[in-house]
Design an enzyme around this catalytic site. Structure first.
Site, PDB file in Angstrom:
ATOM      1  N   ASP A  64       0.974   1.105   2.421  1.00 45.37           N
ATOM      2  CA  ASP A  64       0.841   1.080   3.878  1.00 45.37           C
ATOM      3  C   ASP A  64       0.689   2.511   4.373  1.00 45.37           C
ATOM      4  O   ASP A  64       1.520   3.377   4.071  1.00 45.37           O
ATOM      5  CB  ASP A  64       2.074   0.444   4.523  1.00 45.37           C
ATOM      6  CG  ASP A  64       2.172  -1.045   4.239  1.00 45.37           C
ATOM      7  OD1 ASP A  64       1.133  -1.662   3.937  1.00 45.37           O
ATOM      8  OD2 ASP A  64       3.284  -1.595   4.327  1.00 45.37           O
TER       9      ASP A  64
ATOM     10  N   ASP B 203      -0.599 -12.511   7.480  1.00 48.94           N
ATOM     11  CA  ASP B 203       0.833 -12.271   7.670  1.00 48.94           C
ATOM     12  C   ASP B 203       1.442 -13.561   8.191  1.00 48.94           C
ATOM     13  O   ASP B 203       1.129 -13.998   9.302  1.00 48.94           O
ATOM     14  CB  ASP B 203       1.064 -11.134   8.667  1.00 48.94           C
ATOM     15  CG  ASP B 203       0.664  -9.783   8.101  1.00 48.94           C
ATOM     16  OD1 ASP B 203       0.873  -9.568   6.893  1.00 48.94           O
ATOM     17  OD2 ASP B 203       0.139  -8.944   8.860  1.00 48.94           O
TER      18      ASP B 203
END
Length: 252
Positions: free
Chosen positions: A11, A130
């Site tokens: 990330d 997600d």
């Protein structure tokens, strides 16, 4: 026998690799190119980079780190975050990425999946989902880096994404993200049973057995993890040897 992929997830925020829990409590780890080369040298099969604030800040993916990563590694890598139109795919692929991941933009404009698949090939188009479990047992899709709930069912969205042309699905459990309690086997199993493209498990790895369980119980094609790799809790070579001993086909 299908060769399973081990995929570190990086990330990226403000040009640095970071890691959090349930999308919060962010900790700085390293630069994308340094960590990317480390994983490439350690036997990772692939890398995934997410510019985690691009969508929420309504900006494009930072391309500077993509170029640096491409110059430093020799394995395939995927980039996501802030990809809203075909030109963004073009920019990222030209900088050296092999695949482009879309999430929020695909929910907003599902036709982007079809358009990108037709122009670049399905193998370049990764739909990242997600998902968070609801009280009644279903899973909802979240966007903008997990900040905003949608009315989409995660399993139905995965099926729809493949119908539109996605060549791969990354399923990230928001409930398990960074918690190290294992992957969401129930969700993964439901999706792998309904789609005919590779499914990548994300969110929840804490020990080597979690990787085996994901492959053995949900039949995923790849297993993605972040913190256990970033903080040296599991070494990729050790993990692959363990999986091989357990009868899982991996590239050593």
């Amino acid at each position: 026998m299908l060769t399973r992929r081990i995929i570190p997830c990086l990330d990226v925020r403000n040009g640095r690799v970071v890691k959090g829990k349930k999308f919060k409590d962010i900790v700085d780890v390293d630069s994308p190119e340094v960590l990317g080369k480390f994983y490439s040298d350690c036997g990772a099969d692939e890398l995934v980079f997410y510019d985690i604030t691009a969508s929420n800040e309504e900006r494009k993916t930072s391309l500077e780190f993509v170029t640096k990563v491409a110059e430093n590694i020799n394995i395939p890598f995927c980039v996501g975050g802030g990809v809203n139109k075909l030109e963004d795919f073009t920019d990222i692929l030209r900088k050296g990425a092999d695949k482009v991941s879309i999430n929020s933009s695909a929910v907003k404009n599902p036709e982007l999946i079809r358009e990108a698949s037709l122009k670049f090939g399905a193998q370049c188009v990764v739909l990242s989902i997600d998902a968070k479990k609801n009280e009644e047992g279903s899973w909802s899709v979240y966007v903008k880096g997990g900040r905003e709930k949608t009315n989409l069912d995660a399993i139905e969205w995965a099926v729809k994404g493949v119908e539109l042309g996605a060549g791969e699905i990354v399923v990230n459990s928001m409930d398990e993200d960074g918690m190290k309690n294992g992957y969401d086997i129930e969700l993964l199993s439901k999706i792998t049973s309904l789609v005919n493209v590779p499914v990548i498990a994300s969110g929840g790895a804490g020990k080597k057995e979690d990787f085996y369980e994901a492959v053995n119980k949900s039949n995923v094609d790849g297993i993605l993890a972040a913190s256990v790799f970033h903080f040296g809790e599991i070494k990729i070579n050790d993990l692959k040897k363990y999986l091989k001993d357990m009868g899982v086909e991996v590239r050593l």
